[in-house]
Design an enzyme around this catalytic site. Structure first.
Site, mmCIF file in Angstrom:
data_model
loop_
_atom_site.group_PDB
_atom_site.id
_atom_site.type_symbol
_atom_site.label_atom_id
_atom_site.label_comp_id
_atom_site.label_asym_id
_atom_site.label_seq_id
_atom_site.Cartn_x
_atom_site.Cartn_y
_atom_site.Cartn_z
ATOM 1 N N ASN A 257 1.679 -2.571 11.498
ATOM 2 C CA ASN A 257 3.310 -2.924 12.090
ATOM 3 C C ASN A 257 4.662 -2.139 11.599
ATOM 4 O O ASN A 257 5.825 -2.194 11.834
ATOM 5 C CB ASN A 257 3.300 -4.170 11.450
ATOM 6 C CG ASN A 257 4.680 -5.120 12.757
ATOM 7 O OD1 ASN A 257 4.414 -5.055 13.821
ATOM 8 N ND2 ASN A 257 4.923 -6.420 12.024
ATOM 9 N N GLU B 284 -2.054 -1.056 5.949
ATOM 10 C CA GLU B 284 -1.664 -0.512 6.585
ATOM 11 C C GLU B 284 -2.851 0.618 5.740
ATOM 12 O O GLU B 284 -3.782 0.591 5.065
ATOM 13 C CB GLU B 284 -0.963 0.111 6.768
ATOM 14 C CG GLU B 284 0.072 -1.129 7.281
ATOM 15 C CD GLU B 284 1.281 -0.459 8.407
ATOM 16 O OE1 GLU B 284 1.154 0.760 9.335
ATOM 17 O OE2 GLU B 284 2.104 -1.419 8.413
ATOM 18 N N ARG C 294 3.652 -10.160 17.153
ATOM 19 C CA ARG C 294 3.781 -9.109 15.898
ATOM 20 C C ARG C 294 5.643 -8.680 16.687
ATOM 21 O O ARG C 294 6.252 -8.695 17.184
ATOM 22 C CB ARG C 294 2.852 -7.843 15.906
ATOM 23 C CG ARG C 294 1.496 -8.298 15.656
ATOM 24 C CD ARG C 294 1.026 -9.017 14.534
ATOM 25 N NE ARG C 294 1.226 -8.285 13.802
ATOM 26 C CZ ARG C 294 0.379 -7.712 12.598
ATOM 27 N NH1 ARG C 294 -0.199 -7.554 13.262
ATOM 28 N NH2 ARG C 294 1.120 -7.302 11.570
ATOM 29 N N ARG D 69 -16.446 2.381 17.652
ATOM 30 C CA ARG D 69 -15.403 1.223 18.233
ATOM 31 C C ARG D 69 -13.439 2.043 18.297
ATOM 32 O O ARG D 69 -12.421 1.431 18.974
ATOM 33 C CB ARG D 69 -15.226 -0.172 18.644
ATOM 34 C CG ARG D 69 -15.171 -0.888 17.408
ATOM 35 C CD ARG D 69 -15.873 -2.282 17.359
ATOM 36 N NE ARG D 69 -15.563 -2.885 16.545
ATOM 37 C CZ ARG D 69 -14.929 -3.417 15.561
ATOM 38 N NH1 ARG D 69 -12.941 -2.772 15.599
ATOM 39 N NH2 ARG D 69 -14.890 -3.893 14.301
#
Length: 309
Positions: A205, A3, A298, A160
DNA sequence: TTTGGATGTAAAC
DNA sequence: TTTACCTCCAAAC
């Protein structure tokens, strides 16, 4: 996957060890030969992360853009002067820490401090890119994105992405306000928005599940119904949680009072999370059974007692 | 020895 | 919404 905190650790590692050095760039695996040739022999000028994207800026306006994806990882090593031999990226076990040792790693010879550095060891496995300086090396494998990018291409990637809780050099309040504005526009469930890199960059996640628990938020809550105050609080907690991950090289989201381990040490694996991968077990706070559901492909973990609407 | 996940994303339906 | 990418490891045969 790594992450956001892991990617910022990588940027820091490259800054500490390789920025300012002229690097040889190769692709032992053979899948990045042309890109490697473009960068080979250039000096590394910068290393920066935004969310899960890593940009290594080489002289001449070319960057190596890397996204580790689900199973990418970088391994580092070098001679006795090399700092930070480590492995950063896809953990092989849940909760694995991202630091192997702080110094010497096997660089070819091993008969003590006087031996000359013989260069990086033979590549093991599918090494997409190998960077090597005079004293150290870095191997990339398994990345989802590995490409040479021009400055405008780097800007397009950044454009973005939403704000990054770990980004420095931003005005103190503004990123949180931007996050709140992006949530306010959407009726999409907050559990999905936290994984949307254009809303907030760097959450994966584990942090998704844990931040929702820490905020006692029902995962189905529409983004637009959080309101500014709760959105700012969620942002502030993301800054704290990812900041700790950046510091520790491990995702630990539980309060130390939940650790069955002596103070001053990081907790055992099973104590590190409130809900992530704890489905079927009792909630640490209310004892209700932690639930698991498939959410857009997920796994989503949450406590139906603590995280009620 | 084979299978199936994993801290992810984008392209294809 | 599903599949493909692409690598390694652990668990299941």
């Amino acid at each position: 996957m790594p992450e956001g905190h892991s990617i910022h650790r990588l940027a820091r590692q490259f800054s500490d060890v390789f920025v300012g050095e002229r690097l040889t760039v190769s692709s032992p695996q053979g899948r990045f030969v042309e890109g490697a040739a473009l960068l080979d022999g250039r000096a590394l000028e910068s290393a920066r992360a935004h969310g899960k994207q890593l940009f290594l800026g080489f002289e001449g306006g070319l960057s190596l853009h890397v996204h580790l994806g689900l199973y990418g990882a970088w391994d580092f090593g070098g001679d006795s002067t090399f700092r930070g031999a480590s492995s950063i990226g896809a953990p092989r076990r849940v909760g694995e820490q991202e630091i192997a040792d702080g110094g010497m790693s096997d660089g070819g010879t091993d008969d003590g401090g006087e031996a000359a550095y013989a260069g990086p060891p033979p590549p093991v496995g599918a090494v997409r890119v190998r960077l090597a300086s005079e004293h150290g090396w870095a191997d990339l494998r398994g990345a989802t994105v590995c490409a040479v990018a021009t400055d405008p291409e780097v800007e397009a990637v950044l454009a973005r992405l939403g704000p990054d809780p770990l980004a420095t050099a931003q005005p103190s309040q503004e990123p949180g306000e931007e996050f709140a504005r992006r949530l306010a526009r959407r009726r999409t469930p907050i559990c999905r928005l936290l994984m949307d890199q254009s809303v907030i960059a760097g959450i994966g996640n584990v942090y998704r599940a844990e931040l929702l628990f820490r905020a006692r938020l029902d995962p189905a809550t529409p983004g637009s119904s959080l309101g500014r105050e709760r959105a700012l609080a969620l942002w502030a907690d993301a800054v704290v949680a990812l900041g700790q991950g950046l510091r520790d090289g491990r995702i630990v989201t539980t309060d130390p009072s939940f650790w069955s381990f002596p103070a001053g040490e990081l907790p055992l694996l099973r104590d590190a999370h409130y809900v992530y991968r704890r489905h079927g077990e009792p909630c640490r706070v209310c004892t209700r059974t932690v639930l698991l559901a498939d959410e857009a492909g997920r796994k989503l973990y949450w406590c139906p007692g603590c995280q009620a609407l």
